[in-house]
Each structure stands twice: as C-alpha cells, then as structure tokens.
Design a protein around this motif. Structure first.
Motif, mmCIF file in Angstrom:
data_model
loop_
_atom_site.group_PDB
_atom_site.id
_atom_site.type_symbol
_atom_site.label_atom_id
_atom_site.label_comp_id
_atom_site.label_asym_id
_atom_site.label_seq_id
_atom_site.Cartn_x
_atom_site.Cartn_y
_atom_site.Cartn_z
ATOM 1 N N SER A 82 0.779 -1.237 -0.097
ATOM 2 C CA SER A 82 -0.034 0.066 0.056
ATOM 3 C C SER A 82 0.794 1.267 -0.086
ATOM 4 N N PHE A 83 1.811 1.310 0.926
ATOM 5 C CA PHE A 83 2.713 2.425 0.887
ATOM 6 C C PHE A 83 3.612 2.657 -0.501
ATOM 7 N N GLY A 84 4.131 1.509 -0.478
ATOM 8 C CA GLY A 84 4.949 1.491 -2.125
ATOM 9 C C GLY A 84 4.153 1.854 -3.097
ATOM 10 N N MET A 85 2.949 1.454 -3.589
ATOM 11 C CA MET A 85 1.993 1.985 -4.469
ATOM 12 C C MET A 85 1.767 3.522 -4.195
ATOM 13 N N LEU A 86 1.205 3.851 -3.173
ATOM 14 C CA LEU A 86 0.784 5.171 -2.999
ATOM 15 C C LEU A 86 2.076 6.047 -3.272
ATOM 16 N N ALA A 87 3.121 5.744 -2.662
ATOM 17 C CA ALA A 87 4.393 6.537 -2.814
ATOM 18 C C ALA A 87 4.899 6.545 -4.377
ATOM 19 N N GLY A 88 4.863 5.513 -4.972
ATOM 20 C CA GLY A 88 5.452 5.474 -6.324
ATOM 21 C C GLY A 88 4.449 6.284 -7.228
ATOM 22 N N PHE A 89 3.269 6.251 -7.040
ATOM 23 C CA PHE A 89 2.148 6.962 -7.758
ATOM 24 C C PHE A 89 2.312 8.701 -7.555
#
Length: 144
Positions: A82-89
């Motif tokens: 969750s954090f990785g996808m949100l941060a990536g976006f």
C-alpha cells in the motif's frame, strides 16, 4: 464405482520455486529500502542535516516493516504494498510536474516508477510469491 484421484499436494506452494525466490525477494526488499533512504543520504552528502532525527526514524520504521515482510508477516506485506504503490504514484506525479521546470524532475519520476515496479514484483513474480507463501505458511504453523 468410485473414481480414484491424485492426492492433493502437501503444500500450496512449490518448495523449489519458493527456494528460488529467496534471493529475488531479498533483492526487492533491499531495493525498496535503498530507494526510500536515497534522498536522505543524498541530502547528507550535500550537508543538509536539518531533520536528521526524523529521517532516521523513517529509515528505522522502513527497515522494521521490510524485515517483518521478510519474516512472513502478511499485514507488513500489505502495508508495504500500500505504501509503496501510493508513494510510487505520488512521487511519479510530482516528478512529472517538476520535470517541466527542471531535468531533475525526470529523475524523481524514475524513482516513482521504481517504487511501482518493485511493489509489483512483490505481487506478480511467481518465485517471490512462492517464497512469501512459504514464509506465511511457516509463520501460521507456529501459531496453530
């Protein structure tokens, strides 16, 4: 007349595939940690020491979360994704906006793509998923 069927596999994951996923899983987790602390380390090299305690707490929290993924925690895996996808976006979008003013924005966008690719690898690479599944099975077996 009863039909004879093959017995179900003893494990839901392939042990050979799980063992092959050990190194890629470690590489993805270490890369996620490196991508997370890279801006902090770059700032330190430039002499920016403001907020160093906060950044060290973030780095320690990230290391703890990723170590929990390695140990087989499902909730840590879900939080990491969750954090990785949100941060990536978000990092990708901010980099694209900054890229219109400076070439450095494109580097920031590449970091966002890196987050997205690494988190996708945690979900979509069969050997990594088999390794994590085996860790999850071991962890749930201890508590049962």
């Amino acid at each position: 007349m009863r039909s004879v069927s093959a017995p179900p596999p003893a494990s839901p994951f392939d042990s050979a595939l799980a063992e092959a996923g050990r190194v890629p899983t470690l590489a993805v987790l270490v890369s996620l940690f490196g991508l997370t602390v890279l801006p902090f380390l770059a700032g330190l090299l430039q002499g920016q020491t403001e907020g160093i305690l906060r950044e060290l707490i973030y780095a320690a929290g990230t290391a703890f979360l990723l170590s929990m993924v390695w140990r087989g925690s499902v909730w840590a895996w879900r939080l990491t994704l969750s954090f990785g996808m949100l941060a990536g976006f978000l990092v990708f979008i901010v980099g694209m906006l900054a890229g219109s003013a400076s070439w450095r924005g494109w580097i920031v966008s590449l970091a966002g793509v890196g987050y997205l690719l690494l988190c996708t690898a945690l979900v979509g690479t069969p050997s990594i998923r088999a390794f994590l599944d085996s860790r999850w099975a071991q962890r749930s077996g201890r508590r049962a």
